[in-house]
Every structure is written in structure tokens, then in C-alpha cells.
Design an enzyme around this catalytic site. Structure first.
Site, PDB file in Angstrom:
ATOM      1  N   CYS A 123      46.878  49.228  28.844  1.00 49.89           N
ATOM      2  CA  CYS A 123      47.513  49.377  27.851  1.00 49.89           C
ATOM      3  C   CYS A 123      48.284  49.255  26.833  1.00 49.89           C
ATOM      4  O   CYS A 123      48.661  49.360  25.491  1.00 49.89           O
ATOM      5  CB  CYS A 123      49.235  48.586  28.297  1.00 49.89           C
ATOM      6  SG  CYS A 123      48.981  46.813  28.613  1.00 49.89           S
ATOM      7  N   CYS A 131      49.767  50.881  32.339  1.00 49.30           N
ATOM      8  CA  CYS A 131      48.355  50.504  31.918  1.00 49.30           C
ATOM      9  C   CYS A 131      47.340  50.708  32.209  1.00 49.30           C
ATOM     10  O   CYS A 131      46.544  50.816  32.752  1.00 49.30           O
ATOM     11  CB  CYS A 131      49.000  48.903  33.065  1.00 49.30           C
ATOM     12  SG  CYS A 131      49.579  47.933  32.557  1.00 49.30           S
ATOM     13  N   LYS A 196      50.991  39.727  39.230  1.00 50.08           N
ATOM     14  CA  LYS A 196      51.672  39.222  37.943  1.00 50.08           C
ATOM     15  C   LYS A 196      53.217  40.618  38.096  1.00 50.08           C
ATOM     16  O   LYS A 196      53.295  41.305  38.613  1.00 50.08           O
ATOM     17  CB  LYS A 196      50.851  40.626  37.552  1.00 50.08           C
ATOM     18  CG  LYS A 196      51.763  40.818  35.420  1.00 50.08           C
ATOM     19  CD  LYS A 196      49.687  41.446  34.778  1.00 50.08           C
ATOM     20  CE  LYS A 196      51.254  41.856  33.687  1.00 50.08           C
ATOM     21  NZ  LYS A 196      49.627  42.389  33.178  1.00 50.08           N
ATOM     22  N   ARG A 206      54.367  41.983  23.686  1.00 52.22           N
ATOM     23  CA  ARG A 206      54.458  44.043  23.791  1.00 52.22           C
ATOM     24  C   ARG A 206      54.636  44.237  22.498  1.00 52.22           C
ATOM     25  O   ARG A 206      54.175  44.720  22.091  1.00 52.22           O
ATOM     26  CB  ARG A 206      55.347  44.175  24.202  1.00 52.22           C
ATOM     27  CG  ARG A 206      54.577  43.985  26.285  1.00 52.22           C
ATOM     28  CD  ARG A 206      55.826  44.526  27.611  1.00 52.22           C
ATOM     29  NE  ARG A 206      55.373  44.030  28.552  1.00 52.22           N
ATOM     30  CZ  ARG A 206      56.355  44.691  29.109  1.00 52.22           C
ATOM     31  NH1 ARG A 206      57.836  45.102  29.665  1.00 52.22           N
ATOM     32  NH2 ARG A 206      55.868  44.677  30.396  1.00 52.22           N
ATOM     33  N   ARG A 218      57.481  49.097  33.739  1.00 52.22           N
ATOM     34  CA  ARG A 218      55.891  49.007  34.850  1.00 52.22           C
ATOM     35  C   ARG A 218      56.186  48.217  35.771  1.00 52.22           C
ATOM     36  O   ARG A 218      55.630  47.938  37.260  1.00 52.22           O
ATOM     37  CB  ARG A 218      54.854  47.667  33.882  1.00 52.22           C
ATOM     38  CG  ARG A 218      54.854  48.096  32.415  1.00 52.22           C
ATOM     39  CD  ARG A 218      52.989  47.041  32.501  1.00 52.22           C
ATOM     40  NE  ARG A 218      53.267  46.709  30.794  1.00 52.22           N
ATOM     41  CZ  ARG A 218      53.284  47.536  30.438  1.00 52.22           C
ATOM     42  NH1 ARG A 218      52.932  48.461  29.635  1.00 52.22           N
ATOM     43  NH2 ARG A 218      52.934  46.669  28.339  1.00 52.22           N
ATOM     44  N   GLU A 234      49.290  40.217  47.435  1.00 51.30           N
ATOM     45  CA  GLU A 234      48.362  40.581  46.681  1.00 51.30           C
ATOM     46  C   GLU A 234      46.924  39.390  46.118  1.00 51.30           C
ATOM     47  O   GLU A 234      46.225  40.092  45.975  1.00 51.30           O
ATOM     48  CB  GLU A 234      49.557  40.371  45.448  1.00 51.30           C
ATOM     49  CG  GLU A 234      50.272  41.979  45.680  1.00 51.30           C
ATOM     50  CD  GLU A 234      49.522  42.994  44.569  1.00 51.30           C
ATOM     51  OE1 GLU A 234      48.388  42.962  44.682  1.00 51.30           O
ATOM     52  OE2 GLU A 234      50.343  44.017  44.114  1.00 51.30           O
ATOM     53  N   LYS A 249      51.375  34.703  37.684  1.00 49.08           N
ATOM     54  CA  LYS A 249      51.757  35.299  36.382  1.00 49.08           C
ATOM     55  C   LYS A 249      53.460  36.322  36.137  1.00 49.08           C
ATOM     56  O   LYS A 249      53.466  36.488  36.755  1.00 49.08           O
ATOM     57  CB  LYS A 249      51.015  36.261  35.678  1.00 49.08           C
ATOM     58  CG  LYS A 249      51.230  36.193  34.291  1.00 49.08           C
ATOM     59  CD  LYS A 249      50.933  37.938  33.375  1.00 49.08           C
ATOM     60  CE  LYS A 249      51.420  38.113  31.843  1.00 49.08           C
ATOM     61  NZ  LYS A 249      50.441  39.216  31.862  1.00 49.08           N
TER      62      LYS A 249
HETATM   63  C1  PBG Z   1      48.454  43.300  29.625  1.00 43.47           C
HETATM   64  C2  PBG Z   1      49.020  42.469  29.858  1.00 43.47           C
HETATM   65  C3  PBG Z   1      50.495  41.917  29.506  1.00 43.47           C
HETATM   66  C4  PBG Z   1      49.964  40.307  29.870  1.00 43.47           C
HETATM   67  C5  PBG Z   1      49.128  40.096  29.841  1.00 43.47           C
HETATM   68  N1  PBG Z   1      48.405  40.842  29.969  1.00 43.47           N
HETATM   69  C6  PBG Z   1      51.631  42.549  29.367  1.00 43.47           C
HETATM   70  C7  PBG Z   1      52.106  43.728  30.349  1.00 43.47           C
HETATM   71  O1  PBG Z   1      51.978  43.844  31.213  1.00 43.47           O
HETATM   72  O2  PBG Z   1      53.249  43.404  29.648  1.00 43.47           O
HETATM   73  C8  PBG Z   1      51.117  39.647  29.339  1.00 43.47           C
HETATM   74  C9  PBG Z   1      50.695  37.981  28.358  1.00 43.47           C
HETATM   75  C10 PBG Z   1      52.511  37.839  27.613  1.00 43.47           C
HETATM   76  O3  PBG Z   1      53.454  37.760  28.485  1.00 43.47           O
HETATM   77  O4  PBG Z   1      51.940  36.243  27.574  1.00 43.47           O
HETATM   78  N2  PBG Z   1      48.725  44.227  31.144  1.00 43.47           N
HETATM   79 ZN    ZN Z   2      48.593  46.059  30.694  1.00 47.79          ZN
END
Ligand code: PBG
Ligand code: ZN
Length: 326
Positions: A123, A131, A196, A206, A218, A234, A249
Site C-alpha cells: 500500500c 495493499c 489486523k 496513512r 480496506r 486468522e 492490531k
Molecule cells: C500497511 C500497514 C498499515 C499499518 C501498518 N502496516 C496501514 C494500513 O493498513 O492502512 C498501520 C500502522 C499504524 O497505524 O501505526 N498495510
Molecule cells: Zn498495506
């Protein structure tokens, strides 16, 4: 069972040494991973507006920051790359001279012992901000897998110690494990972003990475926030595919998920204290509305108490300092 007045729970809270003696959970600096944003180019050090104290560095500007992280005894960093050019397929993500391979080499030069973990996702590199590869307006799972695998190999070949796929494609851990093994990297662990969620708490990230999706969102690949049984599935899948460390996360709105994963699986468990969680604390602290040090240490302790072994946090440097003096 003794009851009041024989039993008095306050007895063990009377002094700091007593409280320390019976303390159930502790944050140790050795549990922390510091996420960093690396921007392609030269001479760059730009603060991220919504994440005060966090900067985008170009690879040539990293050495001082890395030496500081190392001197604080933080064992690991997690790298996110921000390329100069983005395109439909995220091709800057798998260029051998790309921003992440350059950063890994620079870090290994300044701090050879530092564990370098790389985020594996497209991404930050795609013009549409999704992504994976977009086909007919949808992120195509199976066409994305070989690109993620290619990206992971490139990072490891440049010296990465651990790869962390964060894209939420099905089968990505397997795809990455297979190619790592095939190329002689059997010893490299995979930290998978297993559960996630599609979270609004990623907002500041972002902005930092310029990875806001240009259309849609997403939700067709990241998890739906109300679900917890699905998170266990998952995690189960990622373990079956070969993940060595699993991650939940974000952290704070998902402490129950951390606890359930901890109780269900005997794998090292990481929790990501994400950008929005950091921004909220910083914003309130800057206004004097709460005490930053106490709030951060209480928060990190809560993540440990929920069951995490490892915490990814933008507060890592401050926390490392505060843990030395408290
Ligand atoms: C990429 C990714 C993201 C984060 C970690 N890896 C952003 C998303 O999925 O939009 C978020 C990390 C954060 O907010 O500190 N896929
Ligand atoms: Zn991503």
C-alpha cells in the site's frame, strides 16, 4: 477464606517496594519494537504532523536516530518505506535499490546488533493505495502473493532479520515462507499481522506513508472490528502456514482479542499500539490534559496484562527512558 477485618488487601499496597514485590506484569524495554518511516531521497528528516516526535528519514539520515534507539537498548525496529514513485503494481517495492534495502544496509552499518524487521505490504508503493494488485476494482488475492514474496526476499537479501507481512491476503504467510526456504533463508522468522482489523486508528499512519486508499477502503481484506472468533481463525491459519510470531492490531480497542489469542495459542504474541493510539495521547499531553509518561506506561502495561509479549509502539524511545528512571 479470610475476610475483613482479618483480610485487608491494602496491606500489600502500603509502600513502593511492597507493590513492586507483588507486581504481576511489567513492561521491559526488551519487549519493544520501534516503528520507523523511511522516505526515498537524500537529506530528509520531516516530522509527521499528526504524530509529533515521529519523523520520516531518508536512508542517509538514519544513523544518529538508530544509534539513539540502540543506546536505549530497544532491540528492534520495524521499517516502512515511502518511495518516490508509486504505480499500479507498486513496483518500487521490489526494486533491489529501493528505499528499504538502502535503509537496511544503513542501519546494519550503524548498529549491527539491531534487529531489523520490515513491513511487507504494497500500500505504500501503489498509486491507488491498496495493499495488493487491483483487478476490476477489487484487490486480487492470488496475484498479489508472488509480489509480496518477492518483496520479502529482497528485504532479507539486504539484511532484514524478520519479515512482517501486513497485507491480510489469504495465503501470504505460506507464499513468503516457501520462497524464503527455497532461497536458503530457512532461519528467517515471519512476524505475521495475523489479526489486523480495518481500523480508523490507522489514520495518522496513512498520512505519514501517503497510503490513503484512492477509492473504497480496506474492509474487503482487513478484519471487521466486531469479530473475535474470526481473529482466532486468522491466527490459526497463519500459524498453519508457518508464522513464527503472531500479531494483533490495533492494541487498545482490541485487548480482549489479545487475551483470547494468548489463551488459545502458545506462540509469541505481539500487539501493535498504532498511530492513532499514539496521536490521541500526544494531542492530549500537548494540551496538558493528561500526564504523558504515566499514561504511556499504564497503557503499555495494560497491553502486557492483556497477554502480549511484544509491543510495537511509537512511544518506544520515551518509554525506554522512563522505564530506566521509574
Ligand atoms: C500497511 C500497514 C498499515 C499499518 C501498518 N502496516 C496501514 C494500513 O493498513 O492502512 C498501520 C500502522 C499504524 O497505524 O501505526 N498495510
Ligand atoms: Zn498495506
Amino acid at each position: 477464606m479470610a475476610v475483613f477485618p482479618q483480610l485487608r488487601l491494602r496491606r500489600l499496597r502500603r509502600s513502593a517496594p511492597l507493590r513492586a514485590l507483588i507486581r504481576e506484569n511489567r513492561v521491559d524495554v526488551g519487549d519493544l519494537i520501534y516503528p520507523m518511516f523511511i522516505a526515498e531521497g537524500r537529506g530528509l528528516k520531516q516530522e509527521i504532523t499528526s504524530m509529533p516526535g515521529i519523523f520520516r528519514y531518508s536512508p542517509d539520515q538514519l544513523s544518529r536516530e538508530i544509534e539513539e534507539v540502540a543506546s536505549l537498548k530497544i532491540p528492534a525496529v520495524l521499517l516502512f518505506g515511502i518511495p518516490e514513485d508509486k504505480d499500479e503494481t507498486g513496483s518500487s517495492a521490489y526494486r533491489p535499490e529501493g528505499v528499504i534495502p538502502q535503509a537496511i544496509r544503513a542501519i546494519k552499518k550503524s548498529a549491527p546488533e539491531m534487529l531489523v524487521i520490515t513491513d511487507v505490504c504494497l500500500c505504500e508503493y501503489t498509486s491507488h493505495g491498496h495493499c495488493g494488485i487491483v483487478v476490476n476494482g477489487q484487490v486480487d488475492n492470488d496475484r498479489t502473493l508472488p509480489l509480496l514474496a518477492k518483496m520479502a526476499i529482497l528485504h532479507v537479501a539486504a539484511g532484514a532479520d524478520i519479515v512482517a507481512p501486513s497485507d491480510m491476503m489469504d495465503g501470504r504467510v505460506k507464499a513468503v515462507r516457501e520462497v524464503l526456504d527455497e532461497k536458503g533463508f530457512q532461519h528467517i522468522p515471519i512476524l505475521s499481522y495475523a489479526a489486523k482489523y480495518a481500523s480508523a486508528y490507522y489514520g495518522p499512519f496513512r498520512e505519514a506513508a501517503g497510503s490513503v486508499p484512492q477509492f473504497g477502503d480496506r474492509r474487503a481484506y482487513q478484519m471487521d472490528p466486531p469479530n473475535v472468533r474470526e481473529a482466532l481463525r486468522e491466527v490459526e491459519q497463519d500459524i498453519a502456514e508457518g508464522a513464527d510470531i503472531i500479531m494483533v492490531k490495533p492494541a487498545l480497542a482490541y485487548l480482549d482479542v489479545i487475551r483470547q489469542v494468548r489463551d488459545t495459542f502458545n506462540y509469541p504474541l505481539a500487539a501493535y499500539n498504532v498511530s492513532g493510539e499514539y496521536a490521541m495521547v500526544k494531542a492530549a499531553a500537548q494540551r496538558g490534559w493528561l500526564d504523558e509518561q504515566s499514561v504511556v506506561l499504564e497503557t503499555l502495561t495494560a497491553i502486557k496484562r492483556a497477554g502480549a509479549d511484544i509491543i510495537l509502539t511509537y512511544h518506544a524511545k520515551d518509554a525506554a527512558r522512563w522505564l530506566r528512571i521509574t
